[in-house]
Motif scaffolding. Structure first.
Motif, mmCIF file in Angstrom:
data_model
loop_
_atom_site.group_PDB
_atom_site.id
_atom_site.type_symbol
_atom_site.label_atom_id
_atom_site.label_comp_id
_atom_site.label_asym_id
_atom_site.label_seq_id
_atom_site.Cartn_x
_atom_site.Cartn_y
_atom_site.Cartn_z
ATOM 1 N N ASP A 1 0.826 -1.210 0.000
ATOM 2 C CA ASP A 1 0.000 0.000 0.000
ATOM 3 C C ASP A 1 0.855 1.252 0.000
ATOM 4 N N HIS A 2 2.124 1.114 0.369
ATOM 5 C CA HIS A 2 3.006 2.269 0.488
ATOM 6 C C HIS A 2 3.956 2.423 -0.696
ATOM 7 N N PHE A 3 3.831 1.566 -1.708
ATOM 8 C CA PHE A 3 4.704 1.657 -2.870
ATOM 9 C C PHE A 3 4.580 3.038 -3.491
ATOM 10 N N PRO A 4 5.655 3.695 -3.864
ATOM 11 C CA PRO A 4 7.028 3.231 -4.031
ATOM 12 C C PRO A 4 7.942 3.438 -2.823
ATOM 13 N N ALA A 5 7.386 3.727 -1.655
ATOM 14 C CA ALA A 5 8.221 3.837 -0.457
ATOM 15 C C ALA A 5 8.999 2.544 -0.275
#
Length: 195
Positions: free
Chosen positions: A20-24
């Motif tokens: 859910d946090h991509f591209p983190a």
């Protein structure tokens, strides 16, 4: 994030690739012999929530890549460095690891930019590098993975046991009405890696 060429592990890798946090969490190796530029790039990349490893020598960067091939998703390298030309590093990375490489330099001559692209760089950034350009480097990783998966799919996978060619009707429609940007890119990335 490095995906194995083992077809059996492809679905596991694809489901863990995009969160859910991509591209983190994108793992970036930055190579520049200028310590000031290196610190500035590191700070900007961390602002983008990327994991950053920095090197001030190309040979050291190449050793890091060889020791831990799966430890990096993308490489950003200065063109002009004293120990090893950035193009030599580019050549070795493309041949040995097949990672996306972005070249950067204050030199924006057409010949140098062309040399970078023809030698396999996926992008060429002009210094001073802007954070807007760094926010979008994940797209090169997604594009590379998509092409790798397409090649695996076309050659047939272990689970499917055959030479399955994707049908045109199976391809999602990625077109937009001029509303292109990171939000759409992330949506495309999720579609690609969660299917």
């Amino acid at each position: 994030m490095n995906l194995s060429n083992d077809k059996g592990s492809m679905s596991t890798a694809s489901s863990s690739f995009v969160s859910d946090h991509f591209p983190a969490g994108l793992k970036v190796l930055v190579v520049d012999d200028d310590p000031t530029c290196l610190r500035i790039l590191e700070k900007m990349l961390r602002t983008c929530l990327y994991e950053v490893t920095k090197c001030n020598r190309a040979e050291h960067a190449l050793n890091l890549l060889r020791k831990n091939r799966s430890g990096y998703d993308i490489v950003i390298s200065e063109v002009h460095m004293p120990d090893m030309d950035g193009f030599k590093l580019l050549e070795q990375v493309v041949l040995e690891m097949d990672l996306p490489v972005i070249m950067m330099s204050a030199d924006d001559s057409k010949n140098l930019v062309m040399k970078g692209v023809t030698h396999g760089a996926c992008d060429y950034l002009i210094k001073p590098v802007r954070i807007e350009a760094l926010k979008n480097i994940w797209q090169h990783v997604v594009r590379k993975r998509k092409n790798e998966w397409k090649d695996i799919e076309q050659s047939g996978s272990v689970e499917e046991g055959g030479d399955r060619q994707p049908k045109p009707s199976e391809e999602p429609d990625y077109s937009s009405s001029g509303n292109e940007g990171i939000g759409i890119g992330i949506g495309i990335a999720r579609l690609l890696f969660l299917s």
